[in-house]
Design an enzyme around this catalytic site. Sequence first.
Site, mmCIF file in Angstrom:
data_model
loop_
_atom_site.group_PDB
_atom_site.id
_atom_site.type_symbol
_atom_site.label_atom_id
_atom_site.label_comp_id
_atom_site.label_asym_id
_atom_site.label_seq_id
_atom_site.Cartn_x
_atom_site.Cartn_y
_atom_site.Cartn_z
ATOM 1 N N MET A 19 0.852 -1.202 0.000
ATOM 2 C CA MET A 19 0.000 0.000 0.000
ATOM 3 C C MET A 19 0.881 1.243 0.000
ATOM 4 O O MET A 19 1.568 1.522 0.990
ATOM 5 C CB MET A 19 -0.917 0.004 1.230
ATOM 6 C CG MET A 19 -1.983 -1.074 1.195
ATOM 7 S SD MET A 19 -3.100 -1.013 2.620
ATOM 8 C CE MET A 19 -2.075 -1.716 3.910
ATOM 9 N N CYS A 101 -2.859 -2.276 -9.881
ATOM 10 C CA CYS A 101 -3.035 -0.854 -9.565
ATOM 11 C C CYS A 101 -3.747 -0.125 -10.701
ATOM 12 O O CYS A 101 -3.296 -0.166 -11.844
ATOM 13 C CB CYS A 101 -1.676 -0.209 -9.294
ATOM 14 S SG CYS A 101 -1.854 1.529 -8.902
ATOM 15 N N LYS A 140 0.283 -10.108 -8.260
ATOM 16 C CA LYS A 140 -0.972 -9.628 -7.653
ATOM 17 C C LYS A 140 -1.801 -9.003 -8.768
ATOM 18 O O LYS A 140 -1.314 -8.117 -9.474
ATOM 19 C CB LYS A 140 -0.665 -8.596 -6.568
ATOM 20 C CG LYS A 140 -1.901 -7.970 -5.927
ATOM 21 C CD LYS A 140 -1.494 -7.155 -4.694
ATOM 22 C CE LYS A 140 -2.695 -6.570 -3.963
ATOM 23 N NZ LYS A 140 -3.080 -5.250 -4.479
ATOM 24 N N HIS A 184 -7.064 -9.891 -6.240
ATOM 25 C CA HIS A 184 -7.976 -8.889 -5.676
ATOM 26 C C HIS A 184 -9.328 -9.132 -6.345
ATOM 27 O O HIS A 184 -9.450 -8.990 -7.567
ATOM 28 C CB HIS A 184 -7.424 -7.484 -5.966
ATOM 29 C CG HIS A 184 -8.230 -6.382 -5.361
ATOM 30 N ND1 HIS A 184 -7.827 -5.074 -5.397
ATOM 31 C CD2 HIS A 184 -9.411 -6.381 -4.700
ATOM 32 C CE1 HIS A 184 -8.730 -4.318 -4.782
ATOM 33 N NE2 HIS A 184 -9.695 -5.083 -4.358
ATOM 34 N N GLY A 225 -9.307 -8.377 -0.721
ATOM 35 C CA GLY A 225 -10.424 -7.450 -0.932
ATOM 36 C C GLY A 225 -11.467 -7.542 0.161
ATOM 37 O O GLY A 225 -12.180 -8.545 0.251
HETATM 38 C C1 LIG Z 1 -3.534 3.540 0.483
HETATM 39 C C2 LIG Z 1 -3.485 2.349 -0.423
HETATM 40 C C3 LIG Z 1 -2.382 2.146 -1.245
HETATM 41 C C4 LIG Z 1 -2.310 1.028 -2.091
HETATM 42 N N1 LIG Z 1 -1.180 0.798 -2.808
HETATM 43 C C5 LIG Z 1 -1.056 -0.374 -3.494
HETATM 44 C C6 LIG Z 1 0.183 -0.758 -4.066
HETATM 45 O O1 LIG Z 1 1.195 -0.070 -3.923
HETATM 46 N N2 LIG Z 1 0.227 -1.918 -4.762
HETATM 47 C C7 LIG Z 1 -0.865 -2.746 -4.886
HETATM 48 O O2 LIG Z 1 -0.777 -3.813 -5.500
HETATM 49 N N3 LIG Z 1 -2.040 -2.418 -4.327
HETATM 50 C C8 LIG Z 1 -2.143 -1.276 -3.620
HETATM 51 N N4 LIG Z 1 -3.300 -1.009 -2.961
HETATM 52 C C9 LIG Z 1 -4.402 -1.981 -3.004
HETATM 53 C C10 LIG Z 1 -4.270 -2.978 -1.836
HETATM 54 O O3 LIG Z 1 -3.068 -3.701 -1.932
HETATM 55 C C11 LIG Z 1 -5.459 -3.941 -1.817
HETATM 56 O O4 LIG Z 1 -5.453 -4.680 -2.999
HETATM 57 C C12 LIG Z 1 -6.790 -3.198 -1.698
HETATM 58 O O5 LIG Z 1 -6.743 -2.197 -0.704
HETATM 59 C C13 LIG Z 1 -7.936 -4.180 -1.391
HETATM 60 O O6 LIG Z 1 -7.736 -4.804 -0.146
HETATM 61 P P1 LIG Z 1 -8.569 -4.313 1.166
HETATM 62 O O7 LIG Z 1 -10.020 -4.326 0.769
HETATM 63 O O8 LIG Z 1 -8.243 -5.348 2.215
HETATM 64 O O9 LIG Z 1 -8.110 -2.942 1.489
HETATM 65 C C14 LIG Z 1 -3.387 0.110 -2.133
HETATM 66 C C15 LIG Z 1 -4.487 0.317 -1.293
HETATM 67 C C16 LIG Z 1 -4.541 1.411 -0.443
HETATM 68 C C17 LIG Z 1 -5.728 1.580 0.470
#
Ligand SMILES: Cc1cc2nc3c(=O)[nH]c(=O)nc-3n(C[C@H](O)[C@H](O)[C@H](O)COP(=O)(O)O)c2cc1C
Length: 345
Positions: A19, A101, A140, A184, A225
Amino acid sequence: MMEKYISNIKTPKISIAPMVDKSHRHFRYFCRLMNKEILLYTEMVTAQAILNGELDKILYFREEEGNVALQIAASNPEDAYKAVKKANSYNYSEINLNCGCPSDRVSGNLMGAALMSDRKLVYEILLAMKEATNKPITIKHRIGIDGTGIIQDKNAKVIMDGYYDLLEFLDTVSKAKPDRYTVHARSAILKGLSPKDNREIPPLDYDMVYRLKKDFDYLNIEINGGFKTVESIKDALTKVDGVMIGRAAYEDCYLLANLQKVDNENLKPISRGEIIKSYIPYVKEEIANGSNVHLLAAPLHSLFQGQPGSKQYKQLLSSGNIKKDTFVQILYNILESMPENSLWC
Ligand SMILES: Cc1cc2nc3c(=O)[nH]c(=O)nc-3n(C[C@H](O)[C@H](O)[C@H](O)COP(=O)(O)O)c2cc1C
């Protein structure tokens, strides 16, 4: 035909997602205090940044963080190969390719989720990464994409929607033998939705990920997710190899301590007080080394989420209060204000 590659990688039951602006090394150190088993991911780092940036600044991490996966974003095999070669001198336990992303900045450069439109390219990038290292290489990705208005290449698959499109993608990608697939369980809409909206608006489809594991049980599949509770994570673990947690890790971080129970129901999680106590020596060292005090404070914010006193605790840690020379004392004050055996702990 899906490649029948059985990786011998150990898939941790739980990982903390890559993240940007969140999963920096202080956050990871803090997570590790709460849970020894989880796999921690770095923020996404572009291959270009690794090739042109100050390596130690980008890739350095402390041994105490334990198993950390480096996530890279790349748009071509050459850069990916060189970036992974450079990263080899750091002790990451695995290297992950970002194909999820949705950000304009990333997808405009055919990185992240946009890469899914060109599955042959993803295959080539993964292969290059494998050639560059002996470490496990993982990916991913999303369950689908809508690249309308962003992806211009006529041969690209602009819309991937549904299980068979996902299988077509994986048929090609699996030939590079990635060691794990983190899926995801949402599509990414590349035009018109912000990255934040892309984590909320496209609906979650866990069944598609569970079906994938059922149909190809030899693949290492981690689901991602919307996971926020021990119960939902335990349930998912009956259907896939691992669960990746994103936002909940910083919105309600004590979940990570409670997740130790996934492996051992009788385990008493480390208390919140103990977590702060263990973090103080690290904070002192890092401040002495010139680390940014606000980044050091950030992981603490949600430690008392849902607990009595949470509001006052957050106020103590508000950015106006936190200074290089006040932060450690604030942490001691928090500890002192915690009555023995109270709910605070
Ligand atoms: C602040 C933020 C930054 C993120 N940056 C990335 C990242 O650098 N690479 C990535 O693959 N996903 C990134 N994501 C997505 C998360 O890895 C994850 O796939 C997404 O938040 C869904 O999971 P969750 O519902 O548990 O939050 C980011 C998510 C958030 C909230």
